[in-house]
Design an enzyme around this catalytic site. Structure first.
Site, PDB file in Angstrom:
ATOM      1  N   THR A  56     -32.955 -24.975 -37.985  1.00 45.86           N
ATOM      2  CA  THR A  56     -31.700 -25.057 -38.741  1.00 45.86           C
ATOM      3  C   THR A  56     -31.577 -26.356 -39.521  1.00 45.86           C
ATOM      4  O   THR A  56     -31.191 -26.350 -40.693  1.00 45.86           O
ATOM      5  CB  THR A  56     -30.497 -24.901 -37.792  1.00 45.86           C
ATOM      6  OG1 THR A  56     -30.587 -25.881 -36.746  1.00 45.86           O
ATOM      7  CG2 THR A  56     -30.456 -23.503 -37.190  1.00 45.86           C
ATOM      8  N   TRP A  57     -31.909 -27.491 -38.894  1.00 50.85           N
ATOM      9  CA  TRP A  57     -31.735 -28.771 -39.568  1.00 50.85           C
ATOM     10  C   TRP A  57     -32.763 -28.944 -40.684  1.00 50.85           C
ATOM     11  O   TRP A  57     -32.443 -29.366 -41.791  1.00 50.85           O
ATOM     12  CB  TRP A  57     -31.822 -29.895 -38.554  1.00 50.85           C
ATOM     13  CG  TRP A  57     -31.365 -31.262 -39.000  1.00 50.85           C
ATOM     14  CD1 TRP A  57     -31.846 -32.441 -38.523  1.00 50.85           C
ATOM     15  CD2 TRP A  57     -30.340 -31.622 -39.941  1.00 50.85           C
ATOM     16  NE1 TRP A  57     -31.197 -33.503 -39.110  1.00 50.85           N
ATOM     17  CE2 TRP A  57     -30.269 -33.023 -39.997  1.00 50.85           C
ATOM     18  CE3 TRP A  57     -29.491 -30.876 -40.764  1.00 50.85           C
ATOM     19  CZ2 TRP A  57     -29.383 -33.727 -40.822  1.00 50.85           C
ATOM     20  CZ3 TRP A  57     -28.597 -31.561 -41.590  1.00 50.85           C
ATOM     21  CH2 TRP A  57     -28.552 -32.968 -41.624  1.00 50.85           C
ATOM     22  N   LYS A  90     -34.076 -36.050 -32.659  1.00 47.93           N
ATOM     23  CA  LYS A  90     -33.371 -37.026 -31.827  1.00 47.93           C
ATOM     24  C   LYS A  90     -33.833 -36.871 -30.386  1.00 47.93           C
ATOM     25  O   LYS A  90     -33.593 -35.843 -29.758  1.00 47.93           O
ATOM     26  CB  LYS A  90     -31.856 -36.813 -31.918  1.00 47.93           C
ATOM     27  CG  LYS A  90     -31.299 -37.011 -33.326  1.00 47.93           C
ATOM     28  CD  LYS A  90     -29.831 -36.638 -33.410  1.00 47.93           C
ATOM     29  CE  LYS A  90     -29.298 -36.821 -34.828  1.00 47.93           C
ATOM     30  NZ  LYS A  90     -27.872 -36.421 -34.950  1.00 47.93           N
ATOM     31  N   THR A  99     -24.173 -34.947 -37.981  1.00 44.08           N
ATOM     32  CA  THR A  99     -24.635 -34.026 -39.028  1.00 44.08           C
ATOM     33  C   THR A  99     -25.018 -32.665 -38.469  1.00 44.08           C
ATOM     34  O   THR A  99     -26.196 -32.407 -38.216  1.00 44.08           O
ATOM     35  CB  THR A  99     -25.865 -34.630 -39.728  1.00 44.08           C
ATOM     36  OG1 THR A  99     -26.827 -35.025 -38.710  1.00 44.08           O
ATOM     37  CG2 THR A  99     -25.513 -35.853 -40.550  1.00 44.08           C
ATOM     38  N   LYS A 146     -26.736 -39.836 -26.805  1.00 45.79           N
ATOM     39  CA  LYS A 146     -25.433 -39.181 -27.018  1.00 45.79           C
ATOM     40  C   LYS A 146     -25.477 -37.710 -26.625  1.00 45.79           C
ATOM     41  O   LYS A 146     -24.442 -37.127 -26.252  1.00 45.79           O
ATOM     42  CB  LYS A 146     -24.980 -39.350 -28.478  1.00 45.79           C
ATOM     43  CG  LYS A 146     -25.953 -38.821 -29.538  1.00 45.79           C
ATOM     44  CD  LYS A 146     -25.736 -37.374 -29.900  1.00 45.79           C
ATOM     45  CE  LYS A 146     -26.771 -36.907 -30.888  1.00 45.79           C
ATOM     46  NZ  LYS A 146     -26.613 -35.474 -31.260  1.00 45.79           N
ATOM     47  N   ASP A 173     -21.820 -39.908 -34.139  1.00 43.01           N
ATOM     48  CA  ASP A 173     -22.636 -38.782 -33.685  1.00 43.01           C
ATOM     49  C   ASP A 173     -22.195 -38.306 -32.308  1.00 43.01           C
ATOM     50  O   ASP A 173     -22.217 -37.103 -32.007  1.00 43.01           O
ATOM     51  CB  ASP A 173     -24.104 -39.200 -33.666  1.00 43.01           C
ATOM     52  CG  ASP A 173     -25.054 -38.016 -33.788  1.00 43.01           C
ATOM     53  OD1 ASP A 173     -24.575 -36.873 -33.910  1.00 43.01           O
ATOM     54  OD2 ASP A 173     -26.276 -38.232 -33.760  1.00 43.01           O
ATOM     55  N   SER A 229     -22.360 -27.675 -31.327  1.00 44.38           N
ATOM     56  CA  SER A 229     -23.251 -28.504 -30.516  1.00 44.38           C
ATOM     57  C   SER A 229     -23.899 -27.700 -29.391  1.00 44.38           C
ATOM     58  O   SER A 229     -23.211 -27.181 -28.503  1.00 44.38           O
ATOM     59  CB  SER A 229     -22.460 -29.669 -29.915  1.00 44.38           C
ATOM     60  OG  SER A 229     -23.209 -30.328 -28.915  1.00 44.38           O
ATOM     61  N   GLU A 282     -31.490 -30.885 -26.589  1.00 43.43           N
ATOM     62  CA  GLU A 282     -32.163 -32.183 -26.553  1.00 43.43           C
ATOM     63  C   GLU A 282     -31.639 -33.087 -25.436  1.00 43.43           C
ATOM     64  O   GLU A 282     -32.367 -33.952 -24.948  1.00 43.43           O
ATOM     65  CB  GLU A 282     -32.026 -32.889 -27.902  1.00 43.43           C
ATOM     66  CG  GLU A 282     -32.796 -32.216 -29.040  1.00 43.43           C
ATOM     67  CD  GLU A 282     -34.307 -32.431 -28.961  1.00 43.43           C
ATOM     68  OE1 GLU A 282     -34.804 -32.855 -27.899  1.00 43.43           O
ATOM     69  OE2 GLU A 282     -34.987 -32.162 -29.962  1.00 43.43           O
TER      70      GLU A 282
END
Length: 354
Positions: A27-28, A121, A156, A209, A262, A272, A299
């Site tokens: 997706t990103w 990430k 993002t 995060k 973020d 998310s 993640e």
């Protein structure tokens, strides 16, 4: 398309065409590939999965972004050398667990001077390296020593970038000129890009995060409210800052976009994966089953081992991170872990001020 355009740092609009290889068709990666193509850049997307490339080429749709149309000018390939050779920028957009293998495959195709950008990430559990450090180790092994590595990170969600909704992000690199070049390539009327030289701090925020977002999701799944979520975000940011400053990162990074920004979006948004996975766990779903239900990489789960190791190495107290680890990796009941957190020894929010 909603009129995206690039910006001259001095204020006058001008095109900044670049040839960009995107490694990863999730997706990103696809949201960025679509945006970059619409900005006038030449974009080639690589995936190791032939069926994925065939589907994307035929349908011009990413299955998890069904409303996004992939421009006809976006190219696709299963040959990693086609995505890398001769490109101004090579963008790593694979999940963190695949970054090393992808970097190893790409390294023979990378030439000095190409800018390498990473948007994954995470941290590598065995080495405790950030993603750009993993990529650097593979480039060094193949003799490519003169490639600026930039971490592009911030609040993002791909789902919103794919719709051209206003978004901000950080281009982090010790080489200020490389950070600014990436800023120039990516910045447009919907994506505002800031620079930062503290690449390790930016990447640490991006990895840890996700763990705090898991905690926020678990809290929601347990039926707790906004008070608990706000506490987890705030105290979670305190944990990340303690670890980062102990590692020598800039304290100014943590309240910024790559840190608090973020964390807020990851711990509160329905987009998310970490938040949704945590909510399932809080509702009583076993962690591995919760990951399977999400259907994509979570993640925060992958970052737990490395973060716990770093906390021990630098003797940093991270009670929320440890609580998530107890739930995910050691089978403790979420409500028991919450009780242990709430009944910890009394403390001050500002110990230095006592």
């Amino acid at each position: 398309m909603t009129g995206l355009h690039t910006f001259n740092p001095n204020g006058a609009d001008r095109p900044t065409p670049a040839s960009i290889g995107v490694l990863g068709a999730g997706t990103w990666g696809m949201a960025l590939a679509r945006m970059l193509t619409n900005l006038g850049h030449e974009v080639m997307v690589w995936s190791a999965l032939p069926e994925e490339i065939e589907r994307l080429s035929a349908t011009r749709r990413q299955p998890n972004l069904p409303d996004m149309v992939i421009p006809d000018a976006t190219g696709f390939t299963t040959a990693i050398e086609t995505a890398c050779r001769g490109r101004d920028v090579v963008l790593f957009a694979v999940p963190s667990v695949y970054v090393r293998a992808t970097a190893r495959a790409a390294a023979p195709c990378i030439r000095d001077g190409q800018i390498i950008v990473d948007v994954a990430k995470g941290m590598e559990p065995d080495t405790l390296l950030t993603m750009t450090q993993v990529i650097r180790s593979e480039l060094d092994a193949h003799g490519a020593h003169h490639n600026p590595l930039v971490a592009l990170s911030g609040p993002t969600h791909a789902e919103e970038v794919a719709r051209d909704l206003p978004t901000t992000i950080v281009s982090a690199c010790p080489d200020v000129e490389a950070a600014r070049r990436v800023q120039d390539i990516f910045m447009n009327s919907c994506l505002r890009v800031y620079t930062n030289t503290d690449i390790e701090g930016v990447e640490l925020c991006g990895a840890v995060k996700n763990i705090i977002a898991l905690a926020a999701g678990i809290s929601t799944g347990l039926g707790y409210g906004d008070n608990a979520r706000a506490a987890l975000i705030t105290r979670g940011m305190a944990e990340i800052t303690r670890l980062g400053t102990a590692m020598g990162c800039s304290e100014r990074t943590f309240p910024g976009l790559a840190g608090m920004g973020d964390l807020i979006v990851t711990a509160t948004s329905r987009h998310s994966r970490n938040n949704r996975c945590g909510q399932l766990i809080g509702e009583g779903v076993p962690p591995r089953e919760a990951i399977a239900r999400i259907g994509m990489v979570v993640e925060g789960i992958n970052a737990l081992d490395a973060t716990m190791q770093l906390a021990r190495r630098y003797n940093v107290e991270m009670p929320i991170t440890e609580a998530v680890d107890q739930i995910v990796n050691h089978g403790m009941r979420p409500r028991d872990v919450v009780y242990a957190l709430m009944t910890r020894e009394k403390s001050s929010e500002n110990p230095a001020g006592q």
